[in-house]
Structure formats: C-alpha cells, structure tokens
Write a protein that holds these residues in place. Structure first.
Motif, PDB file in Angstrom:
ATOM      1  N   ARG A 198       0.912  -1.274   0.041  1.00  0.00           N
ATOM      2  CA  ARG A 198       0.038   0.019  -0.076  1.00  0.00           C
ATOM      3  C   ARG A 198       0.906   1.302   0.023  1.00  0.00           C
ATOM      4  N   TYR A 199       0.338   2.258  -0.530  1.00  0.00           N
ATOM      5  CA  TYR A 199       1.171   3.511  -0.821  1.00  0.00           C
ATOM      6  C   TYR A 199       1.447   4.057   0.369  1.00  0.00           C
ATOM      7  N   PRO A 200       2.637   4.491   1.068  1.00  0.00           N
ATOM      8  CA  PRO A 200       2.832   5.145   2.475  1.00  0.00           C
ATOM      9  C   PRO A 200       2.039   6.100   2.618  1.00  0.00           C
ATOM     10  N   GLN A 201       1.986   7.078   1.472  1.00  0.00           N
ATOM     11  CA  GLN A 201       0.958   8.225   1.658  1.00  0.00           C
ATOM     12  C   GLN A 201      -0.055   8.035   0.307  1.00  0.00           C
ATOM     13  N   ALA A 202      -1.085   8.019   0.342  1.00  0.00           N
ATOM     14  CA  ALA A 202      -1.890   7.757  -1.001  1.00  0.00           C
ATOM     15  C   ALA A 202      -1.711   9.075  -1.655  1.00  0.00           C
ATOM     16  N   PRO A 203      -1.577   9.005  -3.147  1.00  0.00           N
ATOM     17  CA  PRO A 203      -1.422  10.010  -4.012  1.00  0.00           C
ATOM     18  C   PRO A 203      -2.848  10.718  -4.512  1.00  0.00           C
ATOM     19  N   TRP A 204      -3.897  10.049  -3.792  1.00  0.00           N
ATOM     20  CA  TRP A 204      -5.065  10.411  -4.376  1.00  0.00           C
ATOM     21  C   TRP A 204      -6.209  10.131  -3.197  1.00  0.00           C
ATOM     22  N   PRO A 205      -7.517  10.712  -3.195  1.00  0.00           N
ATOM     23  CA  PRO A 205      -8.142  10.304  -1.985  1.00  0.00           C
ATOM     24  C   PRO A 205      -8.772   8.803  -2.107  1.00  0.00           C
ATOM     25  N   VAL A 206      -8.593   8.372  -0.753  1.00  0.00           N
ATOM     26  CA  VAL A 206      -9.198   6.929  -0.814  1.00  0.00           C
ATOM     27  C   VAL A 206     -10.475   6.519  -0.234  1.00  0.00           C
ATOM     28  N   ASP A 207     -10.961   7.579   0.090  1.00  0.00           N
ATOM     29  CA  ASP A 207     -12.388   7.206   0.566  1.00  0.00           C
ATOM     30  C   ASP A 207     -13.406   6.214  -0.417  1.00  0.00           C
ATOM     31  N   GLU A 208     -14.278   5.646   0.135  1.00  0.00           N
ATOM     32  CA  GLU A 208     -15.174   4.812  -0.589  1.00  0.00           C
ATOM     33  C   GLU A 208     -15.871   5.451  -1.855  1.00  0.00           C
ATOM     34  N   ALA A 209     -16.444   6.717  -1.622  1.00  0.00           N
ATOM     35  CA  ALA A 209     -17.161   7.456  -2.705  1.00  0.00           C
ATOM     36  C   ALA A 209     -16.260   7.680  -3.626  1.00  0.00           C
ATOM     37  N   HIS A 210     -14.815   8.242  -3.548  1.00  0.00           N
ATOM     38  CA  HIS A 210     -14.000   8.529  -4.464  1.00  0.00           C
ATOM     39  C   HIS A 210     -13.607   7.274  -5.237  1.00  0.00           C
ATOM     40  N   ARG A 211     -13.184   5.982  -4.580  1.00  0.00           N
ATOM     41  CA  ARG A 211     -12.870   4.826  -5.008  1.00  0.00           C
ATOM     42  C   ARG A 211     -13.930   4.395  -6.251  1.00  0.00           C
ATOM     43  N   LYS A 212     -15.331   4.520  -5.759  1.00  0.00           N
ATOM     44  CA  LYS A 212     -16.154   3.792  -6.696  1.00  0.00           C
ATOM     45  C   LYS A 212     -16.450   4.618  -8.111  1.00  0.00           C
ATOM     46  N   ARG A 213     -16.027   5.980  -8.041  1.00  0.00           N
ATOM     47  CA  ARG A 213     -15.823   6.820  -9.065  1.00  0.00           C
ATOM     48  C   ARG A 213     -14.907   6.174 -10.013  1.00  0.00           C
ATOM     49  N   VAL A 214     -13.775   6.117  -9.426  1.00  0.00           N
ATOM     50  CA  VAL A 214     -12.561   5.883 -10.184  1.00  0.00           C
ATOM     51  C   VAL A 214     -12.861   4.344 -10.735  1.00  0.00           C
ATOM     52  N   PHE A 215     -13.486   3.514 -10.031  1.00  0.00           N
ATOM     53  CA  PHE A 215     -13.546   2.098 -10.333  1.00  0.00           C
ATOM     54  C   PHE A 215     -14.567   2.346 -11.761  1.00  0.00           C
ATOM     55  N   SER A 216     -15.590   3.059 -11.630  1.00  0.00           N
ATOM     56  CA  SER A 216     -16.558   3.007 -12.640  1.00  0.00           C
ATOM     57  C   SER A 216     -15.969   3.657 -13.896  1.00  0.00           C
ATOM     58  N   VAL A 217     -15.203   4.373 -13.875  1.00  0.00           N
ATOM     59  CA  VAL A 217     -14.453   4.970 -15.125  1.00  0.00           C
ATOM     60  C   VAL A 217     -13.828   3.716 -15.761  1.00  0.00           C
ATOM     61  N   VAL A 218     -13.073   2.821 -14.855  1.00  0.00           N
ATOM     62  CA  VAL A 218     -12.150   1.827 -15.201  1.00  0.00           C
ATOM     63  C   VAL A 218     -13.052   0.742 -16.032  1.00  0.00           C
ATOM     64  N   ASP A 219     -14.074   0.476 -15.305  1.00  0.00           N
ATOM     65  CA  ASP A 219     -14.991  -0.421 -15.834  1.00  0.00           C
ATOM     66  C   ASP A 219     -15.572  -0.209 -17.201  1.00  0.00           C
ATOM     67  N   ALA A 220     -15.902   1.028 -17.584  1.00  0.00           N
ATOM     68  CA  ALA A 220     -16.502   1.550 -18.767  1.00  0.00           C
ATOM     69  C   ALA A 220     -15.321   1.513 -19.638  1.00  0.00           C
ATOM     70  N   ALA A 221     -14.263   1.946 -19.430  1.00  0.00           N
ATOM     71  CA  ALA A 221     -13.079   2.188 -20.257  1.00  0.00           C
ATOM     72  C   ALA A 221     -12.667   0.680 -20.848  1.00  0.00           C
ATOM     73  N   PHE A 222     -12.763  -0.541 -20.079  1.00  0.00           N
ATOM     74  CA  PHE A 222     -12.607  -1.837 -20.755  1.00  0.00           C
ATOM     75  C   PHE A 222     -13.768  -2.415 -20.910  1.00  0.00           C
ATOM     76  N   ALA A 223     -14.706  -2.199 -20.870  1.00  0.00           N
ATOM     77  CA  ALA A 223     -16.058  -2.793 -21.110  1.00  0.00           C
ATOM     78  C   ALA A 223     -16.131  -3.217 -22.618  1.00  0.00           C
ATOM     79  N   GLN A 224     -15.558  -2.459 -23.401  1.00  0.00           N
ATOM     80  CA  GLN A 224     -15.335  -2.750 -24.926  1.00  0.00           C
ATOM     81  C   GLN A 224     -13.951  -2.456 -25.198  1.00  0.00           C
ATOM     82  N   ARG A 225     -13.302  -3.254 -25.140  1.00  0.00           N
ATOM     83  CA  ARG A 225     -11.720  -2.961 -25.321  1.00  0.00           C
ATOM     84  C   ARG A 225     -11.423  -2.458 -26.749  1.00  0.00           C
TER      85      ARG A 225
END
Length: 287
Positions: free
Chosen positions: A211-238
């Motif tokens: 794990r990053y000693p100091q996270a370079p971005w927010p790690v709260d659950e709401a932010h993580r879900k936003r990031v992951f939604s973008v990742v899922d969409a980007a790879f849904a149709q490679r």
C-alpha cells in the motif's frame, strides 16, 4: 521463541480431509497446500513479523495458518466452510499449541467482511485465494480494510500476471488498474501444481501489493467507486477508443471527448494505454 509448528504433509492433509468427510470442491476453490517448503516460502515472501496481525482468507485445513502463526503476532482466519472453520482451532492446538491463542477463526464470506467483523485490525493479508473469486476478494479487502499495509496472495498464475501487468500490454486490464489504486503491485514468484491436493489444472502465482505510504489521491469509498466506474467503462469494450467507451458514462461521445481532454488524455487512446493516475484524473472530472 515459539516452538516450530508441525506442518501438514500430504498424508496429514488426506487424513484430515477423510476425518472431516471433506471432498474438495471447485465451487469453493479448495486446493490444499501440503508442502512445508512452499508454506515457509510464502511466509518469508510476505515479510510478516512479530508485530503483524495477519488476515488469512480460506485457511482450509490449516497448512498456511501454521506457518503464519509461527511468524506473526496474531492470525485472523476467515473461512466460509463451517466444517473447516470448526476444525481449524483443533488442528492448531494439536500441531502448534504454543501459538493456538494467537488464532481467531471467523466463519464468514470474505466478500462480505468489513472492519466491524474483525476483533483486530489486520496489518497484512496473506492467503491462498480461491481461483474463482480471487480478484473480487482481494479488491474488496483492500478497500474495506485500509489497515492492511501489505498483501501477498497466491492466485492462478495468469491472474497474478494480469494483476502485475503494466499499461500498454495485452494482459493489462481492470484488475491491473484497480489493484494499483491501493499500492504498488508486483509478482513474487510462481508455485507448481504438485504442492496441492487435489492438484489443480493450472500453475499458481504469488502477487504482492504494498500500500502507498501516503496515498497520492483520495481513498474514501465514494472516490474509489468513481474511479472504478471509469475503469469498468473504459475496458467494457476494449476495441473502442476511450471517446466511444466512455460515451455512456459521459452522456455522449462529444461529452466524453471534452471530459478526456479536460483530464489531458487523448480521446483516441484505448483503455489499456492509461495508468491508474489517468483514471484518477478522469474520475476527478466527475466531481
């Protein structure tokens, strides 16, 4: 110093399974390690020490549990199979009596575990994860338990390679990006089939997350879900460029292009070209 535990060999594994009337199932991904050297190698590679509280998922008959107890301060073993969960304390008391008090068994589904379910906050995750749910379990635990500073998990070799893959490669994908949201990811070796019973049809691999000693971005659950939604969409149709792949999330191809350019990303690229930092930058555009 604690006495060296009596590790489980092939004969002991089969005897325990027969005694419990356990027939390893593919559904639960039950392949039990029976090689003491492999257990020692995993424990050494994990780097856990006397100050660590280790979370182990799917301890099974207890092979890795015994090795972890010899090195860690405490082991929290999460086991979904009630028969295995019930027998594990007895096995440890019999084969490592000096360390029996350091074991806590939690009968639960690892995909539903939260910090509230645990008696202590784990500092490390070390596990032989069931192949069929390895990535979801790993991502869930890293997101729910920020106290975990290091993870060393054994998974199908192909999955280990995907998790550790860097941007631009053929096998770089959703698991690769999501794992890097939490920390640095690397492969830590391979494990042959012969050390398991029953012997799996594929090779296994070790993958490590620091794990990053100091996270370079927010790690709260709401932010993580936003990031992951973008990742899922980007790879849904490679095969689609990001302009097309993200059009649904953005509302239209035009808005997707504006969104991408706002984050400094070429709309003509595909998802596999972006690093985790790029996905975080895109998610920031959703705020």
């Amino acid at each position: 110093m604690s006495a060296t535990p009596l590790f489980l060999g092939p004969a002991e594994i089969r005897e325990l399974a027969a005694d419990l009337d356990i027939r390893p199932t593919k559904t639960l991904g039950q392949n039990f390690v029976h090689d003491a050297n492999t257990v020692r190698r995993i424990v050494t590679a994990s780097g856990v020490g006397s100050d660590d509280v280790v979370l182990e998922v799917g301890p099974g008959l207890g092979s890795l549990t015994l090795g972890l107890l010899a090195s860690a301060h405490q082991v929290l073993a999460v086991e979904i199979d009630p028969v295995l969960a019930g027998r594990l304390p007895e096995t440890v008391a019999d084969r490592a009596p000096d360390q029996a008090a350091a074991l806590t068994v939690i009968g639960a589904d690892a995909l539903k575990i939260t910090a509230a379910d645990l008696p202590a906050m784990p500092t490390a995750l070390v596990a032989n994860l069931p192949y069929n749910v390895a990535v979801p379990v790993l991502i869930h635990l890293m997101s729910q338990l920020p106290s975990i500073q290091t993870a060393l998990v054994m998974v199908q070799l192909e999955v280990a390679q995907r998790l550790a893959a860097g941007p631009g490669g053929r096998i770089y994908g959703v698991p690769s990006v999501k794992a890097r949201f939490f920390g640095e990811v690397s492969q830590a070796g391979s494990v042959g089939r012969s050390v398991f019973w029953p012997e799996p049809k594929v090779e296994s691999g070790l993958v490590r997350i620091r794990r990053y000693p100091q996270a370079p971005w927010p790690v709260d659950e709401a932010h993580r879900k936003r990031v992951f939604s973008v990742v899922d969409a980007a790879f849904a149709q490679r095969r689609k460029t990001l302009r097309g792949a993200l059009s649904g999330l953005a509302g239209s191809p035009v808005k997707a292009e504006e969104w991408l350019r706002g984050a400094g990303i070429d709309p003509g690229l595909r998802g596999e070209r972006l690093a985790i930092e790029d996905y975080v930058a895109l998610a920031a555009q959703l705020d």
